[in-house]
Design a protein around this motif. Structure first.
Motif, PDB file in Angstrom:
ATOM      1  N   GLN A  79      47.866 -45.161  -7.710  1.00 38.82           N
ATOM      2  CA  GLN A  79      47.347 -43.922  -7.144  1.00 38.82           C
ATOM      3  C   GLN A  79      47.894 -42.682  -7.832  1.00 38.82           C
ATOM      4  OE1 GLN A  79      45.980 -43.166  -3.036  1.00 38.82           O
ATOM      5  NE2 GLN A  79      48.025 -42.323  -2.749  1.00 38.82           N
ATOM      6  N   TYR A  80      49.193 -42.679  -8.153  1.00 39.34           N
ATOM      7  CA  TYR A  80      49.818 -41.457  -8.625  1.00 39.34           C
ATOM      8  C   TYR A  80      50.063 -41.399 -10.124  1.00 39.34           C
ATOM      9  CZ  TYR A  80      50.440 -40.535  -3.716  1.00 39.34           C
ATOM     10  OH  TYR A  80      50.186 -40.320  -2.382  1.00 39.34           O
ATOM     11  N   VAL A  81      49.921 -42.525 -10.816  1.00 41.37           N
ATOM     12  CA  VAL A  81      50.115 -42.519 -12.264  1.00 41.37           C
ATOM     13  C   VAL A  81      48.824 -42.903 -12.985  1.00 41.37           C
ATOM     14  CG1 VAL A  81      51.423 -43.480 -14.203  1.00 41.37           C
ATOM     15  CG2 VAL A  81      52.579 -43.026 -12.022  1.00 41.37           C
ATOM     16  N   GLU A  82      48.318 -44.106 -12.725  1.00 34.29           N
ATOM     17  CA  GLU A  82      47.201 -44.610 -13.514  1.00 34.29           C
ATOM     18  C   GLU A  82      45.880 -43.904 -13.205  1.00 34.29           C
ATOM     19  OE1 GLU A  82      47.755 -46.374 -15.967  1.00 34.29           O
ATOM     20  OE2 GLU A  82      49.764 -47.149 -15.523  1.00 34.29           O
ATOM     21  N   PHE A  83      45.634 -43.586 -11.927  1.00 32.99           N
ATOM     22  CA  PHE A  83      44.345 -43.009 -11.538  1.00 32.99           C
ATOM     23  C   PHE A  83      44.538 -41.661 -10.850  1.00 32.99           C
ATOM     24  CE2 PHE A  83      43.738 -47.739 -11.040  1.00 32.99           C
ATOM     25  CZ  PHE A  83      43.047 -47.912 -12.235  1.00 32.99           C
ATOM     26  N   ALA A  84      45.437 -40.848 -11.394  1.00 29.17           N
ATOM     27  CA  ALA A  84      45.856 -39.626 -10.705  1.00 29.17           C
ATOM     28  C   ALA A  84      45.084 -38.379 -11.108  1.00 29.17           C
ATOM     29  CB  ALA A  84      47.351 -39.386 -10.938  1.00 29.17           C
ATOM     30  N   ASP A  85      44.306 -38.434 -12.167  1.00 29.00           N
ATOM     31  CA  ASP A  85      43.672 -37.224 -12.687  1.00 29.00           C
ATOM     32  C   ASP A  85      42.429 -36.879 -11.870  1.00 29.00           C
ATOM     33  OD1 ASP A  85      42.559 -35.141 -14.127  1.00 29.00           O
ATOM     34  OD2 ASP A  85      42.849 -36.108 -16.076  1.00 29.00           O
ATOM     35  N   VAL A  90      38.679 -42.111 -10.474  1.00 30.55           N
ATOM     36  CA  VAL A  90      38.315 -43.518 -10.549  1.00 30.55           C
ATOM     37  C   VAL A  90      38.415 -44.102  -9.144  1.00 30.55           C
ATOM     38  CG1 VAL A  90      38.899 -45.785 -11.479  1.00 30.55           C
ATOM     39  CG2 VAL A  90      39.162 -43.735 -12.907  1.00 30.55           C
ATOM     40  N   LEU A  91      37.375 -44.782  -8.710  1.00 29.05           N
ATOM     41  CA  LEU A  91      37.423 -45.486  -7.436  1.00 29.05           C
ATOM     42  C   LEU A  91      38.118 -46.828  -7.650  1.00 29.05           C
ATOM     43  CD1 LEU A  91      33.892 -44.616  -6.056  1.00 29.05           C
ATOM     44  CD2 LEU A  91      36.051 -44.150  -4.874  1.00 29.05           C
ATOM     45  N   PHE A  92      39.300 -46.968  -7.094  1.00 31.24           N
ATOM     46  CA  PHE A  92      40.084 -48.189  -7.226  1.00 31.24           C
ATOM     47  C   PHE A  92      40.474 -48.658  -5.827  1.00 31.24           C
ATOM     48  CE2 PHE A  92      43.154 -44.878  -6.747  1.00 31.24           C
ATOM     49  CZ  PHE A  92      44.249 -45.457  -6.118  1.00 31.24           C
ATOM     50  N   ASN A 112      39.544 -45.984  -3.180  1.00 30.86           N
ATOM     51  CA  ASN A 112      40.115 -44.642  -3.146  1.00 30.86           C
ATOM     52  C   ASN A 112      39.903 -43.954  -4.486  1.00 30.86           C
ATOM     53  OD1 ASN A 112      41.713 -46.298  -1.167  1.00 30.86           O
ATOM     54  ND2 ASN A 112      42.693 -44.329  -0.795  1.00 30.86           N
ATOM     55  N   ALA A 113      39.876 -42.624  -4.461  1.00 33.42           N
ATOM     56  CA  ALA A 113      39.920 -41.837  -5.691  1.00 33.42           C
ATOM     57  C   ALA A 113      40.698 -40.566  -5.410  1.00 33.42           C
ATOM     58  CB  ALA A 113      38.521 -41.514  -6.205  1.00 33.42           C
ATOM     59  N   GLN A 114      41.487 -40.145  -6.383  1.00 37.58           N
ATOM     60  CA  GLN A 114      42.225 -38.887  -6.276  1.00 37.58           C
ATOM     61  C   GLN A 114      41.304 -37.745  -6.706  1.00 37.58           C
ATOM     62  OE1 GLN A 114      44.539 -40.395  -4.396  1.00 37.58           O
ATOM     63  NE2 GLN A 114      45.903 -38.781  -5.148  1.00 37.58           N
ATOM     64  N   ILE A 115      41.181 -36.741  -5.837  1.00 41.59           N
ATOM     65  CA  ILE A 115      40.308 -35.605  -6.118  1.00 41.59           C
ATOM     66  C   ILE A 115      41.059 -34.308  -5.837  1.00 41.59           C
ATOM     67  CG2 ILE A 115      38.190 -36.903  -5.704  1.00 41.59           C
ATOM     68  CD1 ILE A 115      38.031 -35.653  -2.935  1.00 41.59           C
ATOM     69  N   ASP A 116      40.445 -33.198  -6.150  1.00 39.03           N
ATOM     70  CA  ASP A 116      41.015 -31.865  -5.928  1.00 39.03           C
ATOM     71  C   ASP A 116      40.004 -31.060  -5.118  1.00 39.03           C
ATOM     72  OD1 ASP A 116      41.758 -29.119  -6.172  1.00 39.03           O
ATOM     73  OD2 ASP A 116      42.839 -29.555  -8.026  1.00 39.03           O
ATOM     74  N   GLY A 117      40.424 -30.559  -3.960  1.00 44.41           N
ATOM     75  CA  GLY A 117      39.512 -29.866  -3.059  1.00 44.41           C
ATOM     76  C   GLY A 117      38.920 -28.594  -3.612  1.00 44.41           C
ATOM     77  N   ARG A 118      39.416 -28.127  -4.737  1.00 48.09           N
ATOM     78  CA  ARG A 118      38.852 -26.915  -5.349  1.00 48.09           C
ATOM     79  C   ARG A 118      37.764 -27.222  -6.367  1.00 48.09           C
ATOM     80  NH1 ARG A 118      44.642 -25.022  -7.182  1.00 48.09           N
ATOM     81  NH2 ARG A 118      44.540 -27.235  -7.737  1.00 48.09           N
ATOM     82  N   LEU A 119      37.527 -28.503  -6.614  1.00 46.20           N
ATOM     83  CA  LEU A 119      36.481 -28.930  -7.533  1.00 46.20           C
ATOM     84  C   LEU A 119      35.312 -29.501  -6.733  1.00 46.20           C
ATOM     85  CD1 LEU A 119      38.799 -30.704 -10.144  1.00 46.20           C
ATOM     86  CD2 LEU A 119      37.889 -28.367 -10.252  1.00 46.20           C
ATOM     87  N   GLU A 120      34.286 -29.985  -7.430  1.00 43.03           N
ATOM     88  CA  GLU A 120      33.152 -30.622  -6.777  1.00 43.03           C
ATOM     89  C   GLU A 120      32.882 -31.969  -7.448  1.00 43.03           C
ATOM     90  OE1 GLU A 120      29.737 -28.092  -6.606  1.00 43.03           O
ATOM     91  OE2 GLU A 120      30.634 -26.754  -5.109  1.00 43.03           O
ATOM     92  N   VAL A 207      29.435 -48.198  -6.056  1.00 48.06           N
ATOM     93  CA  VAL A 207      29.799 -46.794  -5.869  1.00 48.06           C
ATOM     94  C   VAL A 207      30.525 -46.286  -7.104  1.00 48.06           C
ATOM     95  CG1 VAL A 207      30.925 -45.125  -4.342  1.00 48.06           C
ATOM     96  CG2 VAL A 207      30.132 -47.297  -3.409  1.00 48.06           C
ATOM     97  N   THR A 208      30.097 -45.136  -7.632  1.00 48.41           N
ATOM     98  CA  THR A 208      30.795 -44.483  -8.732  1.00 48.41           C
ATOM     99  C   THR A 208      30.972 -43.008  -8.398  1.00 48.41           C
ATOM    100  OG1 THR A 208      28.719 -44.012  -9.908  1.00 48.41           O
ATOM    101  CG2 THR A 208      29.860 -46.062 -10.458  1.00 48.41           C
ATOM    102  N   ILE A 209      31.972 -42.372  -9.002  1.00 47.15           N
ATOM    103  CA  ILE A 209      32.271 -40.973  -8.728  1.00 47.15           C
ATOM    104  C   ILE A 209      32.466 -40.223 -10.036  1.00 47.15           C
ATOM    105  CG2 ILE A 209      34.760 -41.462  -8.517  1.00 47.15           C
ATOM    106  CD1 ILE A 209      34.881 -39.230  -6.406  1.00 47.15           C
ATOM    107  N   GLU A 210      32.065 -38.945 -10.034  1.00 46.92           N
ATOM    108  CA  GLU A 210      32.289 -38.085 -11.194  1.00 46.92           C
ATOM    109  C   GLU A 210      32.601 -36.674 -10.721  1.00 46.92           C
ATOM    110  OE1 GLU A 210      28.807 -37.203 -13.573  1.00 46.92           O
ATOM    111  OE2 GLU A 210      27.490 -37.730 -11.898  1.00 46.92           O
ATOM    112  N   CYS A 211      33.416 -35.983 -11.504  1.00 49.31           N
ATOM    113  CA  CYS A 211      33.713 -34.572 -11.252  1.00 49.31           C
ATOM    114  C   CYS A 211      32.644 -33.728 -11.920  1.00 49.31           C
ATOM    115  CB  CYS A 211      35.088 -34.228 -11.803  1.00 49.31           C
ATOM    116  SG  CYS A 211      35.586 -32.509 -11.527  1.00 49.31           S
ATOM    117  N   LEU A 212      32.121 -32.740 -11.191  1.00 47.64           N
ATOM    118  CA  LEU A 212      31.000 -31.951 -11.691  1.00 47.64           C
ATOM    119  C   LEU A 212      31.429 -30.694 -12.447  1.00 47.64           C
ATOM    120  CD1 LEU A 212      28.584 -32.186  -8.631  1.00 47.64           C
ATOM    121  CD2 LEU A 212      28.555 -33.531 -10.748  1.00 47.64           C
TER     122      LEU A 212
END
Length: 389
Positions: A79-85, A90-92, A112-120, A207-212
């Protein structure tokens, strides 16, 4: 100089690479080994949760406890190293058959995926035939504040799908037409729960996710950010272990029963807002069984599961440790009677202890029109070699 106390990943975007020849922030702690020592010290401290005075002290339970910490470490590093960006989410599976946290649901596929609430973000996929799917956004984490506060929720009952089952949803702080999953500026995680009635017959959703609105390519490894991520994975281990050890201690005060419970506690820890949770603690002598009566309930889904003391689901790959509305045999009035025992009692709906003598247990109800509590009672079984009458 880099602080080496317990920290969490920065919410800001990854810093640009340091100029050629410059000394990155925290390079002294990384180069000297102080960072690694601090990381190991955090893990060593987490071991104290396994030695708490109220925790079971048998070699079996201690072994499970320390294995549990290694599983939490694997989850924390992912969660905090490999898929943290958050720019390249990345949904893992933070939780799966070999990484179990907080009474993980054996009928679930977690992503789960790590996201940032200021992005979309945009999630796309196909519904498959899974019974239920829910999406939620969360703020906080177990290492930082032992909380996963809900910031948005959307499930398959309220989503729109194309005729072939395809779907798209937008994750953003601003409202969006169509399938919209809200979040706030503090959101750090999106959690997907797929719930099956029978995994053997249902097809999971894809299910896949992308930052817009992020960069096109990820930045190289940033030493200071890596240091924060590494320490976050260690504090995740200690914080998660403490949270659920605290819960187990509370449940232990009323063994083999189900007392009224404050749902706000479970929602604060990341529970699905559509789910009613009831936890308990069980302890059985070799010749005892726990009979659990589950009242008939109008709900989209219910199940009951058996967990170890550390609130990991028992190994459902090889033992029957959970049943749901589809797999349990109901009584004529629609209620269900389950029997938890060390050996097959010759009664319907047997749940195995899988070699355990104490543990926790949980009943969950999704979208229930009513929210009845199960009732439990201990009975004594005849000797294994007693003649049948």
């Amino acid at each position: 100089m880099l602080g080496i106390g317990p920290v969490v990943p920065q919410r800001a975007a990854a810093a640009p690479p340091a100029p050629a020849g410059a000394t990155p922030p925290g390079a002294d702690a990384l180069s000297s080994g102080a960072l690694w020592n601090a990381f190991c010290d955090q893990l060593k401290a987490a071991g104290g949760q396994i030695l708490r005075p109220e925790a079971p002290a048998s070699a079996f339970d201690r072994a499970e406890g320390y294995r549990y910490l290694t599983r939490l470490l694997r989850a924390g590093l992912e969660q905090y190293v490999e898929f943290a960006d958050p720019h390249f989410p990345v949904l893992f599976s933070l939780v799966d058959t070999n990484k179990k946290i907080g009474a993980d649901n054996p009928d679930n596929l977690y992503q789960n995926a790590q996201i940032d609430g200021r992005l979309e973000y945009r999630i796309t996929g196909h519904r498959g035939t899974v019974h239920y799917i829910g999406f939620s956004t969360k703020a906080g984490n177990y290492g930082k504040n032992q909380a996963l506060t809900g910031t948005g929720f959307l499930d398959s009952e309220n989503m729109k799908f194309s005729p072939d089952g395809a779907f798209e949803l937008i994750i953003s702080a601003k409202p969006h037409p169509g399938n919209w999953l809200p979040m706030t500026a503090e959101t750090e995680t999106v959690l997907v729960r797929q719930t099956f009635l029978d995994r053997r017959r249902e097809t999971p959703a894809t299910v896949t996710i992308e930052c817009l609105n992020g960069p096109k390519t990820p930045a190289p490894l940033q030493p200071e950010r890596f240091a924060q991520q590494l320490m976050a994975s260690a504090t995740f281990v200690g914080g998660t272990a403490k949270l659920f050890a605290d819960w187990a201690k509370t449940f232990k005060s009323a063994p083999n029963t189900f007392a009224p419970q404050d749902q706000r506690i479970y929602q604060k820890a990341g529970g699905d807002p559509s789910i009613f949770y009831v936890h308990g603690y069980w302890t059985l002598a070799p010749d005892e069984a726990l009979v659990v009566d589950i009242p008939k309930a109008e709900a989209q889904f219910w199940n009951f599961q058996v967990d170890n003391y550390w609130m990991e689901s028992l190994d459902y790959r090889y033992f029957t440790i959970h049943l749901n509305q589809s797999t349990a045999k109901a009584n004529p009035d629609g209620s269900v009677t389950l029997v938890l025992a060390h050996r097959d009692p010759g009664m319907p709906n047997w749940l195995s202890t899988a070699g355990h003598h104490v543990g926790t247990m949980m009943y969950r109800l999704i979208s229930g029109k009513t929210q009845p509590y199960p009732k439990a009672r201990v009975i004594r079984l005849p000797a294994a070699n007693a003649p049948k009458t």
